[in-house]
Motif scaffolding. Structure first.
Motif, mmCIF file in Angstrom:
data_model
loop_
_atom_site.group_PDB
_atom_site.id
_atom_site.type_symbol
_atom_site.label_atom_id
_atom_site.label_comp_id
_atom_site.label_asym_id
_atom_site.label_seq_id
_atom_site.Cartn_x
_atom_site.Cartn_y
_atom_site.Cartn_z
ATOM 1 N N GLY A 53 0.705 -1.157 -0.260
ATOM 2 C CA GLY A 53 0.041 0.108 0.088
ATOM 3 C C GLY A 53 0.557 1.399 0.016
ATOM 4 O O GLY A 53 0.244 2.431 0.098
ATOM 5 N N VAL A 70 -6.499 -2.144 -3.842
ATOM 6 C CA VAL A 70 -6.826 -3.507 -4.396
ATOM 7 C C VAL A 70 -5.729 -4.509 -4.498
ATOM 8 O O VAL A 70 -4.656 -4.315 -5.029
ATOM 9 C CB VAL A 70 -7.440 -3.334 -5.787
ATOM 10 C CG1 VAL A 70 -8.209 -4.511 -6.062
ATOM 11 C CG2 VAL A 70 -8.786 -2.268 -5.483
ATOM 12 N N ASP A 71 -6.054 -5.618 -3.810
ATOM 13 C CA ASP A 71 -5.147 -6.719 -3.936
ATOM 14 C C ASP A 71 -5.783 -7.971 -3.851
ATOM 15 O O ASP A 71 -6.883 -8.070 -2.877
ATOM 16 C CB ASP A 71 -3.803 -6.787 -3.135
ATOM 17 C CG ASP A 71 -2.672 -7.448 -3.529
ATOM 18 O OD1 ASP A 71 -1.462 -6.799 -3.645
ATOM 19 O OD2 ASP A 71 -2.774 -8.726 -3.501
ATOM 20 N N GLU A 72 -5.425 -9.051 -4.518
ATOM 21 C CA GLU A 72 -6.064 -10.282 -4.108
ATOM 22 C C GLU A 72 -5.904 -11.252 -3.318
ATOM 23 O O GLU A 72 -6.653 -11.971 -2.637
ATOM 24 C CB GLU A 72 -6.180 -11.043 -5.581
ATOM 25 C CG GLU A 72 -4.819 -11.699 -5.777
ATOM 26 C CD GLU A 72 -4.891 -12.577 -7.137
ATOM 27 O OE1 GLU A 72 -5.713 -12.698 -7.805
ATOM 28 O OE2 GLU A 72 -3.559 -12.896 -7.590
ATOM 29 N N ARG A 74 -4.902 -11.937 0.675
ATOM 30 C CA ARG A 74 -5.576 -11.473 2.218
ATOM 31 C C ARG A 74 -4.662 -10.838 2.917
ATOM 32 O O ARG A 74 -4.646 -9.835 3.543
ATOM 33 C CB ARG A 74 -6.211 -12.743 2.850
ATOM 34 C CG ARG A 74 -6.873 -12.001 4.162
ATOM 35 C CD ARG A 74 -7.510 -12.818 5.220
ATOM 36 N NE ARG A 74 -7.541 -14.321 5.133
ATOM 37 C CZ ARG A 74 -8.448 -15.214 5.548
ATOM 38 N NH1 ARG A 74 -9.321 -14.476 6.300
ATOM 39 N NH2 ARG A 74 -8.719 -16.234 5.412
ATOM 40 N N CYS A 77 -3.673 -7.444 2.003
ATOM 41 C CA CYS A 77 -4.777 -6.419 2.385
ATOM 42 C C CYS A 77 -4.571 -6.134 3.813
ATOM 43 O O CYS A 77 -4.823 -5.135 4.234
ATOM 44 C CB CYS A 77 -6.115 -6.854 2.088
ATOM 45 S SG CYS A 77 -6.604 -7.165 0.395
ATOM 46 N N ASP A 78 -4.464 -7.509 4.627
ATOM 47 C CA ASP A 78 -3.840 -7.190 6.231
ATOM 48 C C ASP A 78 -2.708 -6.113 6.474
ATOM 49 O O ASP A 78 -2.894 -5.468 7.108
ATOM 50 C CB ASP A 78 -3.708 -8.267 6.696
ATOM 51 C CG ASP A 78 -5.043 -9.339 6.752
ATOM 52 O OD1 ASP A 78 -6.161 -8.671 6.764
ATOM 53 O OD2 ASP A 78 -4.938 -10.483 6.896
ATOM 54 N N VAL A 80 -1.739 -3.841 4.039
ATOM 55 C CA VAL A 80 -2.273 -2.484 3.786
ATOM 56 C C VAL A 80 -3.051 -1.777 5.021
ATOM 57 O O VAL A 80 -2.746 -0.795 5.308
ATOM 58 C CB VAL A 80 -3.069 -2.561 2.465
ATOM 59 C CG1 VAL A 80 -3.784 -1.034 2.348
ATOM 60 C CG2 VAL A 80 -2.151 -2.804 1.166
ATOM 61 N N ARG A 81 -4.014 -2.614 5.605
ATOM 62 C CA ARG A 81 -4.552 -2.198 6.690
ATOM 63 C C ARG A 81 -3.735 -1.647 7.833
ATOM 64 O O ARG A 81 -3.838 -0.550 8.600
ATOM 65 C CB ARG A 81 -5.793 -3.041 7.062
ATOM 66 C CG ARG A 81 -6.825 -3.186 6.171
ATOM 67 C CD ARG A 81 -7.870 -4.119 6.567
ATOM 68 N NE ARG A 81 -8.898 -4.355 5.698
ATOM 69 C CZ ARG A 81 -9.013 -5.441 4.853
ATOM 70 N NH1 ARG A 81 -8.119 -6.471 4.924
ATOM 71 N NH2 ARG A 81 -9.764 -5.785 3.833
ATOM 72 N N VAL A 95 -9.849 -0.560 1.434
ATOM 73 C CA VAL A 95 -9.160 -1.748 1.169
ATOM 74 C C VAL A 95 -10.126 -2.938 0.736
ATOM 75 O O VAL A 95 -10.939 -3.044 1.178
ATOM 76 C CB VAL A 95 -8.342 -2.251 2.312
ATOM 77 C CG1 VAL A 95 -7.356 -3.524 1.897
ATOM 78 C CG2 VAL A 95 -7.391 -1.137 2.933
ATOM 79 N N GLN A 97 -10.221 -6.700 -1.188
ATOM 80 C CA GLN A 97 -9.572 -8.011 -1.841
ATOM 81 C C GLN A 97 -10.413 -8.545 -2.318
ATOM 82 O O GLN A 97 -11.369 -9.225 -2.385
ATOM 83 C CB GLN A 97 -9.475 -8.980 -0.292
ATOM 84 C CG GLN A 97 -8.832 -10.118 -0.751
ATOM 85 C CD GLN A 97 -8.978 -11.136 0.670
ATOM 86 O OE1 GLN A 97 -9.274 -11.069 1.520
ATOM 87 N NE2 GLN A 97 -8.338 -12.638 0.117
#
Length: 180
Positions: A53, A70-72, A74, A77-78, A80-81, A95, A97
């Motif tokens: 991110g 956007v990412d496929e 998990r 995405c975690d 990035v968060r 975010v 997924q």
């Protein structure tokens, strides 16, 4: 890896374990934001292959009004968060997924800056550029920033997009596309 400037300046971002994510180097990130520095303030950003991110976070730190990551995967995405939480920029971020193509197909938003830094070995970059040109999610003043390896060529003609200058930083090339 850190945020270069803005409200989250100096905050270290968490990086992933393993080799599934290849973060943009600070040198390349600095160069990209030097190129687009006057386009960031107030912009809507899409960080399509988000990874850590860091590109979208840098834009938010510099005054972008919002960003979609956007990412496929998990774990990405975690990550990035977590990086959004570290930088205190979560309130202006979303975010998602999902697969990049599924996101583009269902997207109803318009973006001023779109960062594309997909896995180098795949044809994701070419396919994402083609999809973006077809679905018209780039605002009238919008810019697509593509990161690619030196050996990967890109189309010079895409419907609705004008290819700008290429910038080389070691083995990495940055290519800009604008609407029109």
């Amino acid at each position: 890896m850190r945020v270069i400037t803005g409200s989250a300046r100096g905050v270290r971002l968490k990086t992933p374990d393993g080799l599934l994510t290849r973060p943009t180097t600070d040198r390349v990130k600095e160069a990209v934001f030097s190129i687009i520095q006057f386009e960031v303030e107030g912009s809507n950003v899409l960080d399509l292959f988000a990874g850590t991110g860091q590109m979208g976070i840098e834009a938010l730190s510099r005054g972008a009004s919002g960003a979609v990551f956007v990412d496929e995967r998990r774990d990405a995405c975690d990550l990035v968060r977590e990086n959004l939480k570290r930088t205190r920029l979560s309130e202006r971020a979303q975010v998602v997924q999902t697969d990049y193509f599924a996101y583009l197909k269902s997207c109803r938003k318009s973006f001023d800056l779109i960062f594309l830094d997909p896995p180098y070995r795949e044809k994701f970059l070419e396919n994402a550029l083609k999809s973006i040109s077809e679905i018209d999610i780039l605002s009238d003043r919008g810019i697509i920033i593509c990161e690619r390896p030196a050996e990967k060529a890109l189309e010079t003609e895409l419907p609705g997009l004008t290819r700008g200058k290429d910038y080389r930083y070691g083995k990495t090339w940055i290519t800009l596309f604008r609407k029109g």
